[in-house]
Design a protein around this motif. Structure first.
Motif, short mmCIF file in Angstrom:
data_model
loop_
_atom_site.label_atom_id
_atom_site.label_comp_id
_atom_site.label_asym_id
_atom_site.label_seq_id
_atom_site.Cartn_x
_atom_site.Cartn_y
_atom_site.Cartn_z
N ARG A 10 11.13 -11.43 -2.81
CA ARG A 10 10.29 -10.73 -1.83
C ARG A 10 8.89 -10.56 -2.40
N THR A 11 7.89 -11.01 -1.66
CA THR A 11 6.50 -10.83 -2.04
C THR A 11 5.89 -9.74 -1.18
N VAL A 12 5.24 -8.77 -1.82
CA VAL A 12 4.71 -7.60 -1.12
C VAL A 12 3.18 -7.67 -1.09
N SER A 13 2.61 -7.42 0.08
CA SER A 13 1.16 -7.52 0.27
C SER A 13 0.45 -6.27 -0.23
N ARG A 14 -0.86 -6.27 -0.08
CA ARG A 14 -1.66 -5.07 -0.34
C ARG A 14 -1.18 -3.94 0.56
N PRO A 15 -0.94 -2.75 0.02
CA PRO A 15 -0.54 -1.63 0.87
C PRO A 15 -1.71 -1.14 1.73
N ALA A 16 -1.49 -1.08 3.03
CA ALA A 16 -2.45 -0.43 3.92
C ALA A 16 -2.03 1.03 4.01
N VAL A 17 -2.81 1.92 3.41
CA VAL A 17 -2.45 3.33 3.34
C VAL A 17 -3.03 4.06 4.55
N HIS A 18 -2.18 4.82 5.25
CA HIS A 18 -2.64 5.59 6.40
C HIS A 18 -3.69 6.61 5.96
N PRO A 19 -4.67 6.91 6.82
CA PRO A 19 -5.71 7.88 6.43
C PRO A 19 -5.19 9.24 6.00
N ASP A 20 -3.95 9.60 6.40
CA ASP A 20 -3.43 10.89 5.93
C ASP A 20 -2.78 10.78 4.55
#
Length: 674
Positions: A10-20
């Protein structure tokens, strides 16, 4: 791990972190053998857990169980809108180019944003969240399917005047330059587009399903590196610039106004001899640039690390250097923080760590240990990363208190299939130089035939992360020895520049000394039964090794840089790479050429290559194989159709499995496991 276990990676991308800051969205992709393609979806990952424990790759994930968010064939590169209400991402259907979509966080189906002939390769949100800037290639009329009925063989001739005209994994690119486009974000709550049906008066006019984007860039060259100014009025882009003979490829940095009717050329940011690689604006309008100094002649790229520079404003004529390229190898797009400075990835001795670089140049390392951080996401004061370690191919973690707190365990099925943790080792070479690397040994008692594995680059490195190449060979019963000899990255520029115009000298000594040191240090390694293999530069050094050392029962030379003389004019980097690494004088080239000494080889050698490799063209392998054949060496040439230089990393899943099977068959013949 076995070849059939490739779908467990499994390759995991850059985490998009929610503004909260409490959750993130990542893309999780994997090779699928039945679909013969890479597939994957977006996953929602909680970042806050009351039961978490600190430390690298430790702690319970029971309260941070990720859930699947989308169900596309291949959904990648998620990014939150500034208000956190939408997630934009790229979606690709089977045999189709990826397009830009947006998904409402509160629930509902994703809405398509683009329908580009050659797809979309990257994008960014505007600061107000109303627009998306994206990268897409614009085909020349009549090429690449832009006109129905014109097949590739029927396209017109290409008239070439530049030094570079192809790229590995892409092919010709001058007739399909990559531009920046701007498009309004669709209303995800609006009525879906319904197509009208014909009437008695004739067929109905189709209704557009996506909005027409506006092209921002004008020069017909490749563009990359999108970054909005904080006010959203302009956008920074990197534009390719044609270089002269022997000069490394380089881009210029431009800031383009986005107002309708604004001049398309924009303003060029003066960076002198710097070649920008990534840019980002800080909240106060300061411009951060990660750039490599190519020297006044534009040629000196060998083992030159990029440094971080800052301009107080984009029109500032004096970029200020914040980091030391001699000792710090920095990568990744700068991630600005609200309170100043940026986050970057620092490569060091086989690891990749998160560092904070302040505006005064003070660098603080935020993680430690055996981790390989690949990407960084920030939101609501939370720093999340995608990373690997000796037991995980790709996970999501939160950076806190100098460590990474793991939030996922996508690699659990792979570990269940069986993996071995390599042992770190440093060997003192014949000239006293320390050679750093790892040894992976099969479980159980007894001695094992030993494989010396050599990495590509040369300015690259092996690391501490879980590596499928090592695991498959160990599962088959082989001890695997691999190191980062002089010429490698991650140990400072001086370490990397040692082999400039001296390839096959101390780097050869380092890999052989490391092999001898590993055998001496571990009685489970059988030094009388050894093989050697490597790809790209590793293919070069493998071919060079077996011409000078005849202890090996077999060798695998894969996608090798084998004939520096013919590399010029045939490789996509041939106009500068060989000239700097092996020199320009014929006697220099011959003194470092595996092709020139191929007649000295007696080791049975498998030559493995890809048909569409434009980095090390197929002719490199064909000529080398033919020379071995002519000298009576036991040899075999294997060519993978449709693949490029990245076969082992991103090739078709079935080809990747077949490649492993061919490698194991070769070793079974010439270096069998007892």
């Amino acid at each position: 791990m076995q070849a059939a276990d490739l779908p467990l990676i499994r390759t995991v991308s850059r985490p998009a972190v929610h503004p909260d800051g409490t959750w993130a969205v990542v893309s999780v992709t994997r090779p699928d053998l039945e679909a013969d393609a890479v597939v994957g979806q977006l996953w929602r990952v909680p970042l806050v857990s009351t039961g978490s424990t600190g430390g690298v790759s430790t702690g319970s994930t029971s309260e941070a169980t990720p859930t699947r968010l989308t169900r596309g064939f291949r959904d990648t590169e998620p990014r939150f809108s500034p208000d956190g209400a939408l997630v934009a991402f790229l979606r690709a259907a089977p045999q189709a180019a990826p397009q830009l979509w947006v998904l409402p966080v509160a629930g509902g189906e994703a809405v398509q944003v683009t329908d580009r002939t050659l797809g979309v390769s990257g994008f960014r949100w505007s600061p107000d969240g109303r627009r998306l800037a994206f990268l897409s290639r614009e085909p020349e009329a009549g090429r690449y399917g832009s006109v129905e009925g014109i097949a590739p063989a029927a396209e017109g001739p290409r008239r070439i005047t530049e030094w570079s005209w192809t790229r590995n994994g892409l092919g010709y690119h001058r007739d399909r330059p990559q531009h920046v486009y701007l498009v309004d974000v669709p209303d995800v709550a609006a009525e879906p587009v319904v197509q009208p049906v014909p009437t008695a008066q004739g067929p109905a006019e189709p209704r557009p399903t996506v909005r027409e984007p506006r092209r921002v860039t004008t020069d017909d060259v490749d563009h990359s590196g999108i970054a909005f100014t904080p006010d959203g009025a302009s956008i920074a882009v990197l534009a390719e610039r044609e270089q002269g003979a022997g000069q490394v490829g380089r881009s210029i940095l431009r800031v383009l106004p986005l107002a309708a009717g604004a001049a398309g050329g924009g303003s060029e940011v003066e960076l002198g001899t710097l070649g920008p690689q990534a840019v980002a604006f800080g909240p106060g309008g300061e411009l951060y640039v990660l750039a490599q100094d190519h020297s006044p002649d534009g040629k000196d790229f060998v083992a030159r690390n990029a440094a971080l520079y800052v301009l107080s404003a984009w029109a500032d004529p004096a970029p200020r250097r914040l980091t030391d390229p001699e000792t710090q190898e920095l990568g990744h797009e700068p991630v600005p923080l609200a309170d100043g400075g940026v986050l970057l990835v620092l490569a060091s001795r086989g690891t990749q760590q998160v560092v904070h670089v302040a505006d005064d140049g003070v660098t603080t390392q935020l993680t430690s240990g055996d981790v390989v951080v690949t990407d960084i996401g920030v939101g609501g004061g939370t720093v999340a990363v995608s990373y690997g370690d000796p037991g995980s191919y790709g996970e999501v973690g939160v950076v806190a208190d100098g460590a990474i707190r793991r939030r996922t365990d996508f690699s659990a099925p792979l570990r269940a299939a069986g993996v071995v943790t390599p042992t770190e080792l440093t060997v003192t070479g014949r000239d006293g130089y320390p050679v750093h690397g790892w040894v992976a040994v099969p479980e159980g008692t007894g001695t094992h035939p030993t494989l010396l594995m050599i990495h590509g680059g040369p300015y690259s490195s092996y690391g501490v992360g879980l590596f499928d190449e090592t695991q498959v060979l160990v599962d088959a019963g082989y001890a695997v020895v691999y190191c980062n000899p002089r010429g490698s990255a991650g140990y400072g520029q001086a370490h990397g520049r040692t082999i400039k115009q001296a390839m096959g000298t101390v780097d050869l000594h380092d890999v052989l000394d490391f092999l001898d040191g590993a055998v001496a240090a571990d009685g489970r390694l059988d030094g009388s039964r050894v093989g050697v293999l490597g790809g790209s530069y590793g293919g070069y050094l493998t071919a060079w090794t077996i011409a000078h050392d005849h202890r090996f029962a077999g060798a695998v030379v894969e996608r090798g840089f084998l004939d520096p003389e013919t590399f010029f004019g045939t490789s996509d980097i041939g106009s500068f790479f060989g000239l700097e690494y092996v020199g320009e004088k014929p006697e220099q080239v011959a003194a470092q050429s595996p092709q020139a000494v191929a007649g000295q080889v007696t080791t049975p050698t498998l030559v493995l290559h890809s048909e569409l490799d434009l980095r090390c063209p197929l002719s490199q392998a064909e000529r080398y194989y033919s020379t071995l054949k002519g000298h009576g060496v036991e040899t075999e040439l294997v060519v993978f159709p449709g693949e490029n230089h990245e076969l082992s990393r991103s090739g078709r899943p079935r080809h990747r499995q077949q490649r492993f099977e061919i490698l194991l068959d070769w070793w079974k013949r010439y270096l069998p496991v007892a």
